[in-house]
Write an enzyme that holds these catalytic residues in place. Structure first.
Site, short mmCIF file in Angstrom:
data_model
loop_
_atom_site.label_atom_id
_atom_site.label_comp_id
_atom_site.label_asym_id
_atom_site.label_seq_id
_atom_site.Cartn_x
_atom_site.Cartn_y
_atom_site.Cartn_z
N HIS A 96 35.22 -26.56 121.86
CA HIS A 96 34.24 -26.92 122.26
C HIS A 96 33.83 -28.34 123.24
CE1 HIS A 96 29.81 -28.93 121.64
NE2 HIS A 96 30.45 -29.90 120.85
N HIS A 98 31.45 -30.91 125.36
CA HIS A 98 29.38 -30.77 126.11
C HIS A 98 30.11 -30.68 127.96
CE1 HIS A 98 28.53 -32.53 122.65
NE2 HIS A 98 29.31 -32.16 122.10
N ASP A 121 33.39 -10.26 134.71
CA ASP A 121 35.28 -10.21 134.05
C ASP A 121 35.71 -10.80 133.15
OD1 ASP A 121 36.07 -8.88 136.76
OD2 ASP A 121 36.87 -11.25 138.46
N HIS A 172 22.95 -28.66 121.76
CA HIS A 172 23.96 -28.49 121.42
C HIS A 172 24.51 -28.74 122.59
CE1 HIS A 172 27.77 -29.50 117.90
NE2 HIS A 172 27.40 -30.38 119.68
N TYR A 229 43.98 -4.31 135.68
CA TYR A 229 44.15 -5.51 136.31
C TYR A 229 45.08 -5.96 135.87
CZ TYR A 229 42.83 -9.76 138.05
OH TYR A 229 43.17 -11.81 138.96
#
Length: 238
Positions: A96, A98, A121, A172, A229
């Site tokens: 997480h 910001h 991708d 958020h 790939y």
């Protein structure tokens, strides 16, 4: 040190957020899961990254959320990480942040459209945004309810978290995940990069999303049973 390998991996992912420029001050966290041990390890709350060490990583029981090893208080976002890892069994780590560009989309409540192959991708289509939490969800069990609205968005939208390894929480910021903490970090880097590219693209033209056939080609050549790939996984000789 108990859970040393898991702690090292989670520490490395957290420090990788700093190196990638995705966190300011202490505004971010990464976790990792050991399914065999039934534990989740996560950054301690509010600890300066300059002071962070592997032994500071807090280890919790994945099912109960109780701290099983570590002296610090786990990240305040821990209930969100736990909710996601319980709901999505393929997850081995959650990040997480910001980060600037992804958070701009989250604050606007706008999904990040897949405009080109760089996005395709890693994410099979648009990066979704959740609904805003209501007053009751904010006042009570806020972090756990943040996890709930993410899970709701994926289940109601028929989205596969292994194909779309990230989300924007309205008002958020972004959460990403992957099979490991390192992969969750990689997806966080990609998410913010393509968010910035989308903003730049829209400054030039109001263009449509990538054609489905090109989305399929770029995502599926890297992911899934037909992926070609990169280099094949080496097999150990007897």
């Amino acid at each position: 040190m108990k859970y040393a390998e898991l702690r090292e991996a989670v520490y490395a992912a957290n420090m990788g957020l700093v190196e990638a420029g995705l966190v300011v001050l202490t505004w971010g966290n990464a976790s990792g899961v050991d399914r065999n041990e039934g534990v989740l390890a996560i950054k301690p709350s509010g600890v300066d990254y300059k002071q962070l060490r592997p032994e500071h990583i807090v280890v919790l029981d994945l099912e109960t959320g109780a701290v099983v090893d570590g002296d610090g208080r786990p990240s305040s976002d821990t209930p969100t990480h736990l909710a996601l890892c319980r709901a999505f069994p393929a997850l081995g780590g959650v990040v997480h942040t910001h980060s600037r560009y992804a958070t701009a989309f989250a604050q606007a409540g706008v999904e990040i459209p897949c405009l080109g192959t760089t996005h395709a991708d890693s994410f099979y289509g648009a990066i979704p945004v959740t609904r805003p939490l209501n007053e009751a969800e904010i006042r009570e069990a806020y972090e756990a309810n943040t996890g709930s609205v993410i899970i709701e968005r994926f289940r109601d939208g028929g989205l596969d978290p292994t194909q779309v390894p990230g989300v924007l929480v309205a008002n958020h910021g972004p959460f990403t995940w992957g099979s490991t903490a390192a992969k969750a970090l990689e997806n966080a880097v990609v998410l913010d990069f393509v968010a910035g590219m989308a903003l730049d693209t829209y400054r030039l033209a109001n263009c449509p999303p990538i054609p489905q056939v090109l989305l399929d080609k770029h995502f599926l050549r890297k992911h899934g049973p037909g992926a070609y790939y990169g280099q094949p996984v080496a097999t150990r000789k007897p």
